[in-house]
Design a protein around this motif. Structure first.
Motif, PDB file in Angstrom:
ATOM      1  N   GLY A   1     -32.491  17.990-128.926  1.00  0.00           N
ATOM      2  CA  GLY A   1     -33.225  19.143-128.397  1.00  0.00           C
ATOM      3  C   GLY A   1     -32.318  20.246-127.872  1.00  0.00           C
ATOM      4  N   LYS A   2     -31.266  19.878-127.132  1.00  0.00           N
ATOM      5  CA  LYS A   2     -30.352  20.882-126.587  1.00  0.00           C
ATOM      6  C   LYS A   2     -29.590  21.576-127.717  1.00  0.00           C
ATOM      7  N   ASP A   3     -29.169  20.824-128.716  1.00  0.00           N
ATOM      8  CA  ASP A   3     -28.470  21.427-129.860  1.00  0.00           C
ATOM      9  C   ASP A   3     -29.381  22.386-130.620  1.00  0.00           C
ATOM     10  N   MET A   4     -30.664  22.016-130.744  1.00  0.00           N
ATOM     11  CA  MET A   4     -31.622  22.907-131.410  1.00  0.00           C
ATOM     12  C   MET A   4     -31.777  24.204-130.613  1.00  0.00           C
ATOM     13  N   MET A   5     -31.827  24.113-129.292  1.00  0.00           N
ATOM     14  CA  MET A   5     -31.944  25.317-128.467  1.00  0.00           C
ATOM     15  C   MET A   5     -30.677  26.158-128.563  1.00  0.00           C
ATOM     16  N   ARG A   6     -29.517  25.502-128.584  1.00  0.00           N
ATOM     17  CA  ARG A   6     -28.245  26.219-128.718  1.00  0.00           C
ATOM     18  C   ARG A   6     -28.244  27.039-130.025  1.00  0.00           C
ATOM     19  N   LYS A   7     -28.676  26.420-131.088  1.00  0.00           N
ATOM     20  CA  LYS A   7     -28.709  27.094-132.389  1.00  0.00           C
ATOM     21  C   LYS A   7     -29.712  28.251-132.372  1.00  0.00           C
ATOM     22  N   GLY A   8     -30.906  27.995-131.877  1.00  0.00           N
ATOM     23  CA  GLY A   8     -31.947  29.025-131.849  1.00  0.00           C
ATOM     24  C   GLY A   8     -31.598  30.192-130.940  1.00  0.00           C
ATOM     25  N   MET A   9     -31.138  29.889-129.737  1.00  0.00           N
ATOM     26  CA  MET A   9     -30.806  30.948-128.786  1.00  0.00           C
ATOM     27  C   MET A   9     -29.530  31.676-129.190  1.00  0.00           C
ATOM     28  N   GLY A  10     -28.625  30.977-129.830  1.00  0.00           N
ATOM     29  CA  GLY A  10     -27.367  31.592-130.259  1.00  0.00           C
ATOM     30  C   GLY A  10     -27.575  32.742-131.232  1.00  0.00           C
TER      31      GLY A  10
ATOM     32  N   GLU B   1     -20.578  31.515-123.461  1.00  0.00           N
ATOM     33  CA  GLU B   1     -20.383  30.857-122.170  1.00  0.00           C
ATOM     34  C   GLU B   1     -21.658  30.952-121.323  1.00  0.00           C
ATOM     35  N   ASP B   2     -22.336  32.097-121.377  1.00  0.00           N
ATOM     36  CA  ASP B   2     -23.609  32.241-120.672  1.00  0.00           C
ATOM     37  C   ASP B   2     -24.628  31.240-121.221  1.00  0.00           C
ATOM     38  N   LEU B   3     -24.657  31.117-122.530  1.00  0.00           N
ATOM     39  CA  LEU B   3     -25.587  30.187-123.164  1.00  0.00           C
ATOM     40  C   LEU B   3     -25.267  28.749-122.747  1.00  0.00           C
ATOM     41  N   GLU B   4     -24.001  28.384-122.768  1.00  0.00           N
ATOM     42  CA  GLU B   4     -23.619  27.020-122.390  1.00  0.00           C
ATOM     43  C   GLU B   4     -23.936  26.750-120.917  1.00  0.00           C
ATOM     44  N   HIS B   5     -23.768  27.755-120.077  1.00  0.00           N
ATOM     45  CA  HIS B   5     -24.116  27.583-118.663  1.00  0.00           C
ATOM     46  C   HIS B   5     -25.609  27.294-118.528  1.00  0.00           C
ATOM     47  N   TYR B   6     -26.444  28.066-119.223  1.00  0.00           N
ATOM     48  CA  TYR B   6     -27.881  27.817-119.194  1.00  0.00           C
ATOM     49  C   TYR B   6     -28.196  26.411-119.716  1.00  0.00           C
ATOM     50  N   LEU B   7     -27.582  26.046-120.829  1.00  0.00           N
ATOM     51  CA  LEU B   7     -27.853  24.741-121.430  1.00  0.00           C
ATOM     52  C   LEU B   7     -27.426  23.585-120.524  1.00  0.00           C
ATOM     53  N   SER B   8     -26.517  23.842-119.610  1.00  0.00           N
ATOM     54  CA  SER B   8     -26.074  22.783-118.696  1.00  0.00           C
ATOM     55  C   SER B   8     -27.193  22.327-117.755  1.00  0.00           C
TER      56      SER B   8
ATOM     57  N   THR C   1     -31.513  18.533-120.258  1.00  0.00           N
ATOM     58  CA  THR C   1     -31.141  17.229-120.799  1.00  0.00           C
ATOM     59  C   THR C   1     -30.810  17.407-122.286  1.00  0.00           C
ATOM     60  N   ASP C   2     -30.077  16.463-122.842  1.00  0.00           N
ATOM     61  CA  ASP C   2     -29.717  16.544-124.264  1.00  0.00           C
ATOM     62  C   ASP C   2     -30.943  16.488-125.163  1.00  0.00           C
ATOM     63  N   ASP C   3     -31.987  15.788-124.715  1.00  0.00           N
ATOM     64  CA  ASP C   3     -33.191  15.611-125.535  1.00  0.00           C
ATOM     65  C   ASP C   3     -34.349  16.487-125.057  1.00  0.00           C
TER      66      ASP C   3
END
Length: 152
Positions: free
Chosen positions: A77-86, A47-54, A57-59
């Motif tokens: 780009g956002k999905d790549m960051m989600r995967k990397g930061m996750g 949830e913290d990660l998703e808040h940051y990702l909000s 932009t998607d790209d």
């Protein structure tokens, strides 16, 4: 026709200026920085990660030397960051950060901050670091479209 073009250009300039004046850069910087810090805490959650990702932009493009030297915007780009930061959520046993200074101009923000962390890698080895970094953010419609991190 010429008068119509001048009128429309003036309206577009006035609208852009009004929107820029209405954007609260101070509130944005503080909220963005706090969201980023929360992703690094020992108890960081998805949830913290998703808040940051909000805030992104998607790209979003992300340049972070030396590991990610390319700042190209990618459709995912956002999905790549989600995967990397996750992969790194919860690896810190300690994390401290301090906002030193920030500056902003039309659609751009620079954030100077220091941070330190301790933690354990997946192989059980420990790590510790302390850095001062300058993050330069490009904004598009109130969201971060490009991140460039420069650190010592």
């Amino acid at each position: 026709m010429k008068k119509l073009f001048i009128c429309l250009a003036g309206f577009a300039f006035f609208s852009a200026s009004t929107l820029a004046d209405e954007f609260d850069y101070d509130a944005f910087v503080k909220a963005y920085f706090n969201a980023q810090v929360m992703t690094q805490q020992p108890n960081a959650t998805e949830e913290d990660l998703e808040h940051y990702l909000s805030f992104l932009t998607d790209d979003v493009g992300n340049q972070h030397f030396p590991n990610a030297p390319d700042d190209s915007r990618e459709p995912d780009g956002k999905d790549m960051m989600r995967k990397g930061m996750g992969r790194y959520l919860g690896v810190h046993t300690e994390y401290k950060a301090e906002l030193i200074d920030y500056q902003y101009g039309f659609n751009a923000v620079s954030i100077k901050h220091k941070f330190s962390a301790k933690g354990k890698r997946a192989d059980g080895s420990e790590f510790s670091y302390s850095k001062i970094a300058l993050d330069v953010l490009e904004l598009e419609n109130g969201k971060v479209s490009v991140i460039r991190r420069y650190s010592e």
